[in-house]
Design a protein around this motif. Structure first.
Motif, mmCIF file in Angstrom:
data_model
loop_
_atom_site.group_PDB
_atom_site.id
_atom_site.type_symbol
_atom_site.label_atom_id
_atom_site.label_comp_id
_atom_site.label_asym_id
_atom_site.label_seq_id
_atom_site.Cartn_x
_atom_site.Cartn_y
_atom_site.Cartn_z
ATOM 1 N N MET A 60 -60.851 -24.374 -7.220
ATOM 2 C CA MET A 60 -60.496 -24.099 -5.823
ATOM 3 C C MET A 60 -59.074 -23.574 -5.699
ATOM 4 O O MET A 60 -58.851 -22.525 -5.065
ATOM 5 C CB MET A 60 -60.696 -25.346 -4.952
ATOM 6 C CG MET A 60 -60.389 -25.102 -3.474
ATOM 7 S SD MET A 60 -60.762 -26.537 -2.436
ATOM 8 C CE MET A 60 -62.542 -26.535 -2.529
ATOM 9 N N PRO A 61 -58.034 -24.244 -6.303
ATOM 10 C CA PRO A 61 -56.692 -23.655 -6.190
ATOM 11 C C PRO A 61 -56.617 -22.277 -6.824
ATOM 12 O O PRO A 61 -55.899 -21.407 -6.326
ATOM 13 C CB PRO A 61 -55.791 -24.656 -6.896
ATOM 14 C CG PRO A 61 -56.686 -25.561 -7.638
ATOM 15 C CD PRO A 61 -57.997 -25.560 -6.949
ATOM 16 N N ALA A 92 -55.889 -26.126 2.425
ATOM 17 C CA ALA A 92 -57.330 -25.979 2.153
ATOM 18 C C ALA A 92 -57.809 -26.892 1.022
ATOM 19 O O ALA A 92 -59.013 -26.983 0.775
ATOM 20 C CB ALA A 92 -57.660 -24.519 1.823
ATOM 21 N N ASN A 93 -56.937 -27.562 0.305
ATOM 22 C CA ASN A 93 -57.342 -28.467 -0.793
ATOM 23 C C ASN A 93 -56.301 -29.561 -0.920
ATOM 24 O O ASN A 93 -55.216 -29.469 -0.351
ATOM 25 C CB ASN A 93 -57.489 -27.695 -2.111
ATOM 26 C CG ASN A 93 -56.168 -27.121 -2.605
ATOM 27 O OD1 ASN A 93 -55.457 -27.771 -3.341
ATOM 28 N ND2 ASN A 93 -55.824 -25.896 -2.178
ATOM 29 N N ASN A 94 -56.631 -30.580 -1.652
ATOM 30 C CA ASN A 94 -55.710 -31.704 -1.859
ATOM 31 C C ASN A 94 -55.093 -31.678 -3.255
ATOM 32 O O ASN A 94 -54.694 -32.700 -3.782
ATOM 33 C CB ASN A 94 -56.432 -33.031 -1.637
ATOM 34 C CG ASN A 94 -57.622 -33.185 -2.572
ATOM 35 O OD1 ASN A 94 -57.977 -32.257 -3.292
ATOM 36 N ND2 ASN A 94 -58.248 -34.364 -2.538
ATOM 37 N N VAL A 95 -55.067 -30.471 -3.863
ATOM 38 C CA VAL A 95 -54.540 -30.338 -5.229
ATOM 39 C C VAL A 95 -53.152 -29.717 -5.213
ATOM 40 O O VAL A 95 -52.223 -30.200 -5.859
ATOM 41 C CB VAL A 95 -55.504 -29.501 -6.103
ATOM 42 C CG1 VAL A 95 -54.928 -29.306 -7.496
ATOM 43 C CG2 VAL A 95 -56.864 -30.177 -6.178
ATOM 44 N N GLU A 114 -47.376 -29.483 1.465
ATOM 45 C CA GLU A 114 -48.480 -30.333 1.884
ATOM 46 C C GLU A 114 -48.003 -31.247 3.002
ATOM 47 O O GLU A 114 -46.807 -31.575 3.093
ATOM 48 C CB GLU A 114 -48.997 -31.143 0.699
ATOM 49 C CG GLU A 114 -47.998 -32.100 0.091
ATOM 50 C CD GLU A 114 -48.578 -32.876 -1.096
ATOM 51 O OE1 GLU A 114 -49.806 -32.863 -1.259
ATOM 52 O OE2 GLU A 114 -47.781 -33.496 -1.835
ATOM 53 N N HIS A 179 -51.672 -35.882 -8.766
ATOM 54 C CA HIS A 179 -53.068 -35.653 -8.410
ATOM 55 C C HIS A 179 -53.948 -35.708 -9.662
ATOM 56 O O HIS A 179 -55.023 -36.315 -9.663
ATOM 57 C CB HIS A 179 -53.218 -34.295 -7.715
ATOM 58 C CG HIS A 179 -52.450 -34.186 -6.442
ATOM 59 N ND1 HIS A 179 -52.670 -35.012 -5.358
ATOM 60 C CD2 HIS A 179 -51.438 -33.348 -6.072
ATOM 61 C CE1 HIS A 179 -51.848 -34.689 -4.367
ATOM 62 N NE2 HIS A 179 -51.073 -33.667 -4.778
#
Length: 644
Positions: A60-61, A92-95, A114, A179
């Motif tokens: 995703m990233p 858009a992501n938690n990374v 973030e 993470h």
């Protein structure tokens, strides 16, 4: 001594221990390798799953950054829209923890953080990142690349960066290792295994313990990682932080990271150890039961055996019939029967021995009487032999004396007979001379008489000197040893004196005398007697060994023997001595050149002096045509003279 009871107990113990030991070894060599293989298989399955999950974790990233890079390639986009694109990528992501855009000088122009970040994005604009590892050097445009772990200038925490070059700008997204560590911690707890992710340099990126991840630990020294870097996957036992692990290392592409899935070796082998403990307790229980049964069986058998042994001892000690135990065991019944038969046989043999001993005693008495009589006869014979030997010794000495006297008489007969003839001739000449009247005496008659008298006188002197020499040699044979002069002297000095005395004789016959005697050999003996022996041997070699040769060599050497003895040798290279003559050369008046001078007493005198006064021995070794060697073995300290 080992008893039957102990032997049986020991046998039962071994019978119980052997299966236990065999089972333990089977578990050790079969179950343990199986457990290790199972542990490696489990770690390989989990490592494969984690590789896929990590790849999906970064998909995703990666996709967001590639999409953002595609949008930002348009340089006409206003700044507000750029901030919206960076914020969309971050949220858009938690990374991704931070997304930013840098100019050609690697300074941040736009940044999005973030939501949970405590930093202010306005404070980060203009931050120079040219010294940061991901932004050094030049890279291909539009290609996403992953960095190794480094300390972020934004968050000051261990971070990795995914970046894309856009002409003079660079789009980058920072991924905090917290993470990745959270993901690794979840996987480790869920599967009860140790999970570690490293970069291509072996630097720890993620670890169940966040402190280890932040410490920048490096595992490149592990052989497991080195093999996995080369082949893509490796499984083995390795040591980490002082503890042994078993597991698998697998390569993560395209980042060239490495995931390590392992568990402590002790944990992997725990079922095997548990099985061994169970078998051990079961074995102890079986051993206890076996020992108990063995003890009671051994006690029962030992009591029966002792009863049989006691009955056998009673039967052996008395001649009466004994009561044998009745045991309902076939082997014991056979043993009792055999013992009864054996005791009966022994009693019969004892009776035979008693009768034989009685007969033997009678024979011993008879033989003793016969031997006593034979010994008396033997003693009589020995006495007769002793008297006979004494008589033979006396007869031999008288015969030797007779030969000596006969030899002396024979040798003296010629010179004395010549003297008598010359004296008779002188007497006749003198009577004839005196019968001539004075008035008729002529000068020629007087001169002739004088010449006869002078010639006769010379003959008399020569024959008388010959007789005197024979008498002197005869006297030397019987020299009184106690009158010889004894003193301490150096052997080399005595031999030099002998050389000096014999120099005229040696020069006359062109003989070379070599004396190889080291200095310092001190003797306590009779130098004159030793000189006489050596002189006789040298003269004998000159006269006999080199009789037909114009020149020759005589060698005298000396070696130290054992027990304070010296070994002298007088060697020549002359004609040698015939084998049949060797036993006679030391006898008196023995000659090989009759009528050519010599008394035949030289070697005899040397033999008498060596074996008597000097206390040694003299032997000869000779080969005809090659020469002779006289060997003298004498003590450095002569024995004390015999007392009359």
């Amino acid at each position: 001594m080992l008893t039957l009871r102990r032997l049986l107990v020991l046998g039962f113990s071994l019978l119980a221990l052997l299966p236990l030991a065999a089972g333990s070894l089977a578990i050790w060599y079969l179950l343990m390798p199986g457990l290790q293989a199972q542990a490696i298989e489990n770690s390989t399955i989990l490592a494969t799953t984690l590789v896929n999950q990590v790849s999906h974790f970064f998909d995703m990233p990666k996709d967001l950054l590639l999409a953002g890079a595609h949008v930002l390639e348009d340089k006409s986009i206003p700044n507000r829209q750029i901030d919206d694109v960076l914020g969309l990528i971050t949220r858009a992501n938690n990374v991704i923890s931070a997304t930013y855009l840098t100019d050609a000088q690697r300074r941040i122009t736009h940044v999005a953080l973030e939501p949970s970040s405590s930093l202010d994005s306005h404070d980060l604009v203009g931050l120079d990142l040219s010294a940061q590892h991901p932004f050094t050097g030049s890279h291909d445009k539009g290609v996403l690349r992953w960095s190794d772990v480094f300390l972020s200038a934004l968050s000051t925490e261990p971070t990795i960066v995914a970046s894309i070059d856009l002409d003079q700008r660079t789009l980058a997204g920072e991924i905090s290792l917290k993470h990745l560590s959270s993901f690794v911690h979840w996987a480790a707890v869920r599967n009860d295994m140790q999970v570690i992710i490293t970069d291509a340099r072996g630097q720890v990126l993620a670890h169940p313990d966040p402190e280890v991840a932040r410490s920048f630990a490096n595992l490149s020294h592990l052989a497991l990682l080195q093999r996995a870097q080369a082949s893509g996957k490796a499984s083995d036992i390795f040591e980490l932080h002082g503890e042994r692990y078993i597991g698998t290392a697998m390569l993560i592409k395209p980042q060239n990271w490495m995931v390590i899935v392992a568990q402590p070796l002790e944990t992997a082998l725990k079922p095997g150890w548990k099985t061994l403990r169970v078998i051990g307790w079961l074995g102890l229980a079986v051993l206890f039961m076996t020992l108990s049964i063995g003890y009671f069986m051994a006690r029962w058998l030992a009591m029966r055996t002792e009863a049989v042994a006691h009955a056998a001892m009673n039967a052996a000690e008395s001649h009466e019939e004994v009561n044998w135990p009745n045991i309902a065991i076939t082997e014991y019944a056979q043993l009792v029967t055999s013992l009864r038969s054996l005791i009966q046989t022994i009693r019969a043999r004892e009776q035979e021995l008693l009768e034989a001993n009685t007969t033997l005693e009678d024979k011993v008495v008879q033989r003793t009487t016969a031997l006593t009589h034979a010994n008396e006869q033997l003693a009589t014979v020995v006495s007769d032999l002793t008297h006979t030997r004494t008589h033979l010794d006396r007869t031999e000495r008288l015969a030797a004396l007779g030969r000596l006297v006969a030899g002396v008489a024979h040798e003296l007969n010629t010179p004395i007979g010549n003297c008598l003839v010359v004296a008779g001739t002188m007497q006749a000449s003198t009577q004839a001379f005196m019968a001539v009247p004075p008035e008729s005496m002529r000068r020629s008659t007087l001169q002739e008489y004088q010449e006869q008298i002078l010639e006769a006188s010379a003959l008399l002197i020569r024959n008388l000197e010959r007789a005197a020499k024979l008498i002197q040699s005869f006297k030397q044979v019987s020299t009184d040893q106690q009158s010889a002069q004894r003193r301490t002297f150096d052997l080399a000095d005595i031999l030099d004196e002998v050389r000096t005395l014999l120099t005229p004789l040696l020069k006359e016959h062109e003989i070379t005398l070599n004396i190889d005697i080291p200095l310092g050999i001190i003797m306590d003996s009779y130098p004159n007697a030793l000189s006489q022996v050596i002189s006789n041997l040298i003269e004998n070699a000159v006269i006999h060994a080199y009789k037909d040769r114009p020149e020759g060599i005589i060698q005298i050497t000396c070696e130290r023997g054992k027990g304070g003895y010296l070994q002298l040798s007088v060697t020549d290279h002359g004609c040698g001595i015939a084998k049949e003559l060797l036993p006679q050369i030391f006898e008196p008046f023995f000659k090989t050149r009759f009528g050519q001078g010599g008394t035949g007493l030289g070697l005899h005198i040397s033999y008498q002096v060596m074996t008597g006064l000097l206390g040694g021995t003299i032997t000869v070794d000779s080969t005809p045509g090659s020469g002779s060697c006289f060997m003298l073995d004498l003590p450095q300290k002569a024995p004390a003279p015999a007392q009359d």
